[in-house]
Write an enzyme that holds these catalytic residues in place. Structure first.
Site, PDB file in Angstrom:
ATOM      1  N   GLY A  46       0.794  -1.227   0.000  1.00 56.78           N
ATOM      2  CA  GLY A  46       0.000   0.000   0.000  1.00 56.78           C
ATOM      3  C   GLY A  46       0.823   1.272   0.000  1.00 56.78           C
ATOM      4  N   HIS A  47       2.148   1.154   0.124  1.00 55.03           N
ATOM      5  CA  HIS A  47       3.004   2.360   0.244  1.00 55.03           C
ATOM      6  C   HIS A  47       4.305   2.155  -0.503  1.00 55.03           C
ATOM      7  CE1 HIS A  47       5.191   5.691   2.247  1.00 55.03           C
ATOM      8  NE2 HIS A  47       3.985   6.192   2.349  1.00 55.03           N
ATOM      9  N   PHE A  48       4.412   2.267  -1.653  1.00 55.10           N
ATOM     10  CA  PHE A  48       3.465   2.415  -2.745  1.00 55.10           C
ATOM     11  C   PHE A  48       3.641   1.227  -3.676  1.00 55.10           C
ATOM     12  CE2 PHE A  48       4.472   6.700  -1.307  1.00 55.10           C
ATOM     13  CZ  PHE A  48       3.204   7.202  -1.084  1.00 55.10           C
ATOM     14  N   ILE A  53       8.214   1.991  -0.421  1.00 57.34           N
ATOM     15  CA  ILE A  53       8.930   2.872   0.502  1.00 57.34           C
ATOM     16  C   ILE A  53       8.442   2.569   1.911  1.00 57.34           C
ATOM     17  CG2 ILE A  53       9.285   5.271   1.225  1.00 57.34           C
ATOM     18  CD1 ILE A  53       8.738   6.098  -1.687  1.00 57.34           C
TER      19      ILE A  53
END
Length: 124
Positions: A46-48, A53
Site C-alpha cells: 500500500g506504500h506504494f 517505501i
C-alpha cells in the site's frame, strides 16, 4: 541484543515491533539497531505499489522503540510501566530509507530521516 532480549524489554510485538537486533549499545546513552526490511513486509503493497517505501511514521516508530530500549534499562531507572513515547521534534523525511538508528536513519551513507525523540514518565 537479539530478538529474545528485545522481547524482554519492549512490550511491542508483530507487526509493530520494528527492532530486529541491536548491534551496539551503551547503557543509558544510545543504541544502534537493525530492522530487516524486505519486499514481503505488509506495508509495501500500500506504500506504494509501484515504488515500495517504508512509511515515515514507521521509521519514527522504529527509532522511538530503540530509544525505549535505552530508557527502559534498569541502570537508568526505566521500566515498561513508566515510559511512553510522547512526541518528536525536528523530524524530516529526506528520502526513502531502510532505518538504521541512533536518532537518525540512513539509506546507504545518505541521511534519510532524523529526529529528536521524547519519552515521558507516566509517574510524573
Amino acid at each position: 541484543m537479539d530478538i529474545n532480549q528485545i522481547h524482554e524489554i519492549l512490550p511491542h510485538r508483530f507487526p509493530f515491533l520494528l527492532v530486529d537486533r541491536v548491534i551496539e549499545y551503551k547503557g543509558g546513552e544510545y543504541a544502534v539497531e537493525i530492522k530487516n526490511v524486505t519486499i514481503n513486509d505488509n506495508f509495501f503493497p500500500g506504500h506504494f505499489p509501484e515504488r515500495p517505501i517504508m512509511h515515515g511514521v514507521l521509521m519514527v516508530q522504529a527509532m522511538a522503540q530503540v530509544g525505549g530500549l535505552v530508557m527502559l534499562q534498569p541502570e537508568v531507572g526505566g521500566s515498561r510501566d513508566n515510559f511512553f513515547f510522547a512526541g518528536n521534534d525536528k523530524v524530516r523525511f529526506r528520502k526513502p530509507v531502510i532505518a538504521k538508528m541512533e536518532g537518525k536513519a540512513y539509506a546507504g551513507g545518505d541521511l534519510g530521516c532524523e529526529g529528536e525523540f521524547l519519552l515521558v514518565s507516566a509517574t510524573e
